[in-house]
Design a protein around this motif. Structure first.
Motif, PDB file in Angstrom:
ATOM      1  N   ILE B 110       1.978   1.452  -3.766  1.00 25.05           N
ATOM      2  CA  ILE B 110       1.850   1.096  -2.359  1.00 25.05           C
ATOM      3  C   ILE B 110       3.231   1.216  -1.736  1.00 25.05           C
ATOM      4  N   PHE B 111       3.243   1.188  -0.457  1.00 22.68           N
ATOM      5  CA  PHE B 111       4.440   1.581   0.258  1.00 22.68           C
ATOM      6  C   PHE B 111       5.144   0.390   0.889  1.00 22.68           C
ATOM      7  N   GLU B 112       6.377   0.603   1.205  1.00 25.23           N
ATOM      8  CA  GLU B 112       7.103  -0.325   2.048  1.00 25.23           C
ATOM      9  C   GLU B 112       8.062   0.506   2.872  1.00 25.23           C
ATOM     10  N   ASP B 113       8.722  -0.113   3.831  1.00 22.51           N
ATOM     11  CA  ASP B 113       9.491   0.714   4.749  1.00 22.51           C
ATOM     12  C   ASP B 113      10.905   0.979   4.240  1.00 22.51           C
ATOM     13  N   TYR B 233       5.248   1.129  -5.578  1.00 21.76           N
ATOM     14  CA  TYR B 233       4.955   0.080  -6.538  1.00 21.76           C
ATOM     15  C   TYR B 233       3.838   0.566  -7.451  1.00 21.76           C
ATOM     16  N   GLU B 234       3.894   0.140  -8.651  1.00 15.32           N
ATOM     17  CA  GLU B 234       2.760   0.405  -9.535  1.00 15.32           C
ATOM     18  C   GLU B 234       1.839  -0.800  -9.480  1.00 15.32           C
ATOM     19  N   TYR B 235       0.599  -0.532  -9.647  1.00 14.47           N
ATOM     20  CA  TYR B 235      -0.349  -1.612  -9.532  1.00 14.47           C
ATOM     21  C   TYR B 235      -1.598  -1.265 -10.324  1.00 14.47           C
ATOM     22  N   LEU B 340      -8.535   0.520   0.361  1.00 11.43           N
ATOM     23  CA  LEU B 340      -7.565  -0.529   0.105  1.00 11.43           C
ATOM     24  C   LEU B 340      -8.232  -1.860   0.424  1.00 11.43           C
ATOM     25  N   HIS B 349      -2.241  -9.486   0.337  1.00  5.60           N
ATOM     26  CA  HIS B 349      -2.130  -8.948  -1.009  1.00  5.60           C
ATOM     27  C   HIS B 349      -3.193  -7.889  -1.237  1.00  5.60           C
ATOM     28  N   MET B 350      -2.811  -6.790  -1.799  1.00  5.40           N
ATOM     29  CA  MET B 350      -3.797  -5.804  -2.176  1.00  5.40           C
ATOM     30  C   MET B 350      -4.479  -6.296  -3.450  1.00  5.40           C
TER      31      MET B 350
END
Lengths: 181, 431
Positions: B110-113, B233-235, B340, B349-350
């Motif tokens: 997942i992403f962040e800025d 991120y890994e998830y 998602l 939270h995902m």
């Protein structure tokens, strides 16, 4: 001061003195003794556990920088709490500028925080979240850290009566929100 | 000594607050926290986000006060390492604009800025680093010598010795550091290796501090020129379809076709517009925003359905149950069809993610349905259907909330996005 004493066995004055002289173990012991409380204070202000942990960590950075300015060991705790609360307040203000909240992944072993889910706490959480960060800081310092109005005032630049006045308004607001359940 | 009153509300507030925060703690050992606080480096995190004028201020103030700037800031956020390119999913491209292959397993990201590895930026930064290497080496030596000239050292002799050791270590490691920078494959690696931050952290004279700032301008410009803001991120996804039995939601409790007698109205919001026209509800975003619009009423166990189409841009859009984006659950589609699933409380939270169904094309419109039920004595279950196919199931031992408003949700991350819904229906179990 006993040079051979383990930091964990020392009282606050001796521990502070050693930490002020650059003793890493002594500073670690201070972290051990106070960090959990700082995280809780920061959580009350930020209502977000990750932000709270970051704020508490940053509070320790500042504490380490300024540790030598602490002259009265009995005031160490309130000094640390005030730094943490202020850091949390600044973080929540900065975060609020971001209009899109990040979607944080639940990483295995990375988020062990389980929010309390009773209706009363949901009410409190909602009420706290609706407060201004300055008010959350005030609330945390007063009701979690148990600081007096004078102690709070000294840390946030208000008179004791000014703190009492703000607290009075704040409590009235919360009383209305929480008592009407 | 406190000045608590005898007011029972004071006691109630204190008890409630203490209980509210009781579980807030930091799992890291005290030594790790203390070490991070004492670490004589990592000005980076604060400076990276600061405007250039502020950077100059930090350095100048640190230098003028003869305080090691090292103690101004510390990198606080622990971020997992980026996955290999093969693990990066197509649906991430919905946000990041990066074309990547979808992984075969359900490990995902997942992403962040943050900026992430864009080859041009990477190459530009490497060039910046190579160009400034001689200056960095010279500044390192100057900073080391300046440390020796300060008597007494403001932070105490132990600090001086620690800083001297750091500088000497930095000087000794310069050849190896620059070789590693030249071979770096991610921006994070360069950040981590960049010697200028250690240098800046230890600069204790104004001249060195200024030279460091000047050296950093090119680096800052290169970062600022980067156009993509992603962090991976890994998830471990937990949304695989397992065939969970669902209630029979067949009684229509609410229905809206977004026509003349629609419950919904034209309205603006902070970053866009909600428009009702010709049987559609259209959301137009002018900048990043999370939007939620609720149907009337509160529901616990129910099914919500819509038909939506992505008109323009890249974002996530879908349905929310049992609350808005602060309190409930959302099942959102990406442009590629990846789903998602979020659970929101103090944060979002995902809790699940699945790859897109075969042949999925969001631009032609898609039927999306979400069922949310249970969560008291039994697990909370959220099931997602795309074009009638069950594509995701998520279960939680306890529900975040037992009921709340249900409705439409969309997250725009860049503005300029448009999404159209042309129906909304909520069904409950027949009595």
């Amino acid at each position: 001061m006993n040079a051979l004493a383990q930091p964990g066995t020392l009282g606050t004055p001796e521990l502070l003195e050693r930490a002020q002289s650059g003793d890493r173990e002594a500073f670690t012991e201070l972290v051990e003794r106070h960090h959990d409380e700082l995280v809780r204070i920061c959580f009350a202000v930020t209502t977000d556990i990750d932000t709270a942990r970051d704020a508490a960590q940053q509070a320790w950075v500042k504490a380490w920088q300024q540790l030598r300015t602490v002259r009265e060991p009995e005031r160490l705790r309130t000094w640390l709490v005030a730094i943490a609360a202020n850091e949390a307040r600044q973080r929540i203000r900065a975060d609020s500028r971001r209009r899109v909240r990040e979607i944080a992944p639940v990483l295995p072993n990375a988020n062990d925080y389980t929010p309390i889910r009773s209706p009363e706490h949901l009410d409190l959480a909602a009420a706290v979240r609706n407060l201004d960060p300055d008010d959350r800081r005030l609330l945390a310092l007063r009701y979690l850290a148990g600081m007096t109005a004078e102690e709070i005032g000294a840390q946030i630049g208000l008179s004791g009566s000014g703190v009492r006045s703000r607290l009075s308004r704040l409590v009235a607001q919360l009383r209305e929100e929480l008592s009407n359940d | 000594m406190t000045d608590m009153t005898d007011d029972p509300f004071d006691a109630r507030l204190t008890a409630a607050l203490k209980e509210y925060v009781a579980q807030a703690h930091d799992p890291r050992p005290a030594a790790e926290i203390a070490n991070a606080a004492m670490r004589p480096r990592s000005l980076r995190s604060r400076l990276a986000g600061a405007r250039r004028s502020r950077r100059v201020l930090y350095f100048a103030v640190a230098a003028l006060l003869l305080v090691p700037a090292a103690y101004v800031g510390v990198r606080l956020v622990n971020v997992p390492p980026p996955p290999s390119p093969g693990e990066i999913a197509d649906w991430a491209a919905d946000i990041c604009g990066i074309n990547m292959a979808f992984g075969s397993d359900l490990q995902h990201i997942i992403f962040e800025d943050f900026h992430e590895p864009l080859q041009p930026t990477l190459e530009q930064l490497k060039q910046v680093e190579a160009d400034r290497r001689p200056s960095v080496e010279e500044a390192y030596r100057a900073a080391r010598d300046a440390l020796n000239d300060l008597t007494p050292y403001p932070g105490g002799e132990p600090f001086r010795q620690a800083m001297l050791a750091d500088f000497q270590s930095g000087i000794d490691g310069i050849p190896e550091t620059y070789e590693a920078i030249a071979n770096a494959t991610t921006l994070d690696e360069i950040y981590e290796l960049d010697p200028i931050y250690d240098l800046a952290a230890g600069a204790s004279d104004l001249e060195t501090a200024q030279s460091v700032v000047e050296m950093d301008v090119a680096f800052s410009d290169a970062i600022a020129a980067s156009t993509t803001f992603c962090r991976w991120y890994e998830y471990d996804a937990r949304a695989r379809v397992k065939g969970i039995a669902t209630p029979d939601f067949s009684e229509v409790a609410f229905e809206d076709g977004f026509d003349g007698d629609s419950t919904f109205a034209n309205t603006g919001f902070d970053s866009g517009q909600q428009t009702i026209a010709v049987g559609t509800l259209k959301l137009s975003f002018s900048s990043s925003y999370r939007y939620f619009v609720a149907a009337p009423g509160q529901y616990g166990d129910a099914r919500i359905e819509t038909h939506l189409r992505f008109d323009k841009g890249s974002y996530y859009a879908g349905l929310a149950c049992r609350g808005d984006d602060n309190t409930g659950y959302q099942a959102l589609l990406g442009r590629s069809g990846g789903v998602l699933i979020n659970s929101s409380d103090a944060d979002s939270h995902m809790i699940g993610r699945v790859p897109p169904p075969e042949g999925f094309d969001i631009s032609n419109g898609v039927d999306l349905a979400v069922e949310c039920f249970g969560g008291n004595s039994d697990p909370f279950t959220l099931v997602v259907y795309v074009n009638g196919e069950r594509v995701a199931e998520v279960q939680q031992e306890h529900a975040t909330v037992s009921e709340g408003p249900w409705g439409l949700s969309a997250n725009s991350y860049s503005g300029g996005d448009e999404v159209t819904f042309d129906s909304l229906r909520i069904l409950v179990e027949s009595q």
